[in-house]
Design an enzyme around this catalytic site. Structure first.
Site, PDB file in Angstrom:
ATOM      1  CG  ASP A  16     -12.031 -13.090  -4.448  1.00 51.19           C
ATOM      2  OD1 ASP A  16     -11.908 -12.757  -5.645  1.00 51.19           O
ATOM      3  OD2 ASP A  16     -12.309 -14.250  -4.090  1.00 51.19           O
ATOM      4  CG  HIS A  33     -10.287  -6.056 -12.064  1.00 49.47           C
ATOM      5  ND1 HIS A  33     -10.350  -6.883 -10.967  1.00 49.47           N
ATOM      6  CD2 HIS A  33     -10.275  -6.884 -13.143  1.00 49.47           C
ATOM      7  CE1 HIS A  33     -10.365  -8.147 -11.371  1.00 49.47           C
ATOM      8  NE2 HIS A  33     -10.330  -8.172 -12.689  1.00 49.47           N
ATOM      9  CG  LEU A 127      -1.862   2.970   6.075  1.00 47.78           C
ATOM     10  CD1 LEU A 127      -2.361   2.179   7.277  1.00 47.78           C
ATOM     11  CD2 LEU A 127      -2.993   3.122   5.049  1.00 47.78           C
TER      12      LEU A 127
END
Ligand code: IPE
Ligand code: IPE
Ligand code: MG
Length: 243
Positions: A16, A33, A127
């Site tokens: 956020d 973003h 991962l």
């Protein structure tokens, strides 16, 4: 004596603060973003280096459709662009991508992009990177219950877990939220039942390796009791004596 921190196996992050990062620089929100994608790349690398097994990130919530139409379409385009640019390197780095969320609400182009990215990295064993996109914790619980009901299966904690979008990974050990907000915003409602929480005031584009290490250090200092007493935990895993 320096003790190396206990690294969480599964870290989940509410990324956020992108909008505020951009606004503070007099830039359009979408610039924040875009910077957020760079921050995610850096964070994923750092997780690989630190031995984290699973990284789950919240990229677009069920509620984010309520944003201005140009921001929503910008985010959809950014996802498509980020996939085209990042997937070849993720593939080389052994990262396995999963997208978690409701696909039905997405355009065919976006859906195809997600499926291709998952297929391209399906053989990877490094991962696990779960990207929650068009995701809501309530949606996940409801869709899992609906699919069990449709198959005539009994609803239990185990069967619900198995029908949810995160069935392929253990629950998150550590949930981080950046951007200073202290709420869950419909993220991993079921899976975060026993996660440790870490809230950072840093905006997501500013969340770097040192901020990740701070979160891991905080996690490492917590005592996870899972309903037991501290004495029970200590007698099962006594702390090493310093020196
Ligand atoms: C999080 O950053 C990214 C998404 C929700 C897509 P925000 O866009 O919510 O950033 P702020 O909270 O407005 O700063
Ligand atoms: C949560 O952030 C969703 C994502 C990070 C994708 P929001 O910025 O949308 O959350 P609220 O609306 O402030 O709770
Ligand atoms: Mg926000």
């Amino acid at each position: 004596m320096s003790v190396s921190p206990v690294v969480p196996h599964h870290i989940a992050i509410v990324m956020d603060g992108n909008g505020r990062w951009a606004t503070r620089r007099f830039l359009p929100r979408l610039a924040g973003h875009k910077q957020g994608v760079d921050s995610l790349r850096r964070c994923a690398r750092a997780c690989v280096q630190r031995g984290v097994g699973v990284l789950t990130v919240f990229a677009f919530s069920s509620e984010n459709w309520n944003r201005p139409a140009d921001e929503v379409s910008g985010l959809m385009e950014l996802l498509a662009m980020a996939l085209a640019r990042e997937v070849p390197q993720l593939k080389k780095d052994g990262v396995r991508l999963h997208f978690v969320g409701e696909r039905a609400g997405l355009s065919t182009k976006v859906r195809d992009g997600l499926a291709q990215a998952e297929a391209a990295t399906a053989e990877n064993t490094g991962l696990v990177l779960n990207v929650c996109f068009n995701y809501g914790g309530r949606w996940d619980i409801a869709q899992a219950a609906a699919s069990l009901a449709a198959r005539g299966e009994v609803i239990t904690e185990a069967s619900l877990h198995g029908a949810m979008g995160m069935a392929h990974v253990p629950d998150p050990d550590l949930v981080i939220r950046t951007g200073g907000e202290m709420r869950i915003s419909n993220f991993l409602l079921w899976q975060a039942a026993y996660s440790e929480f870490f809230f950072s005031d840093r905006l997501w584009p500013d969340f770097d390796e040192s901020a990740l290490d701070e979160a891991i250090a905080a996690f490492s200092s917590r005592e996870r009791r899972f309903g037991k007493t501290s004495e029970q935990i200590l007698s099962a895993h006594p702390h090493p004596m310093p020196g």
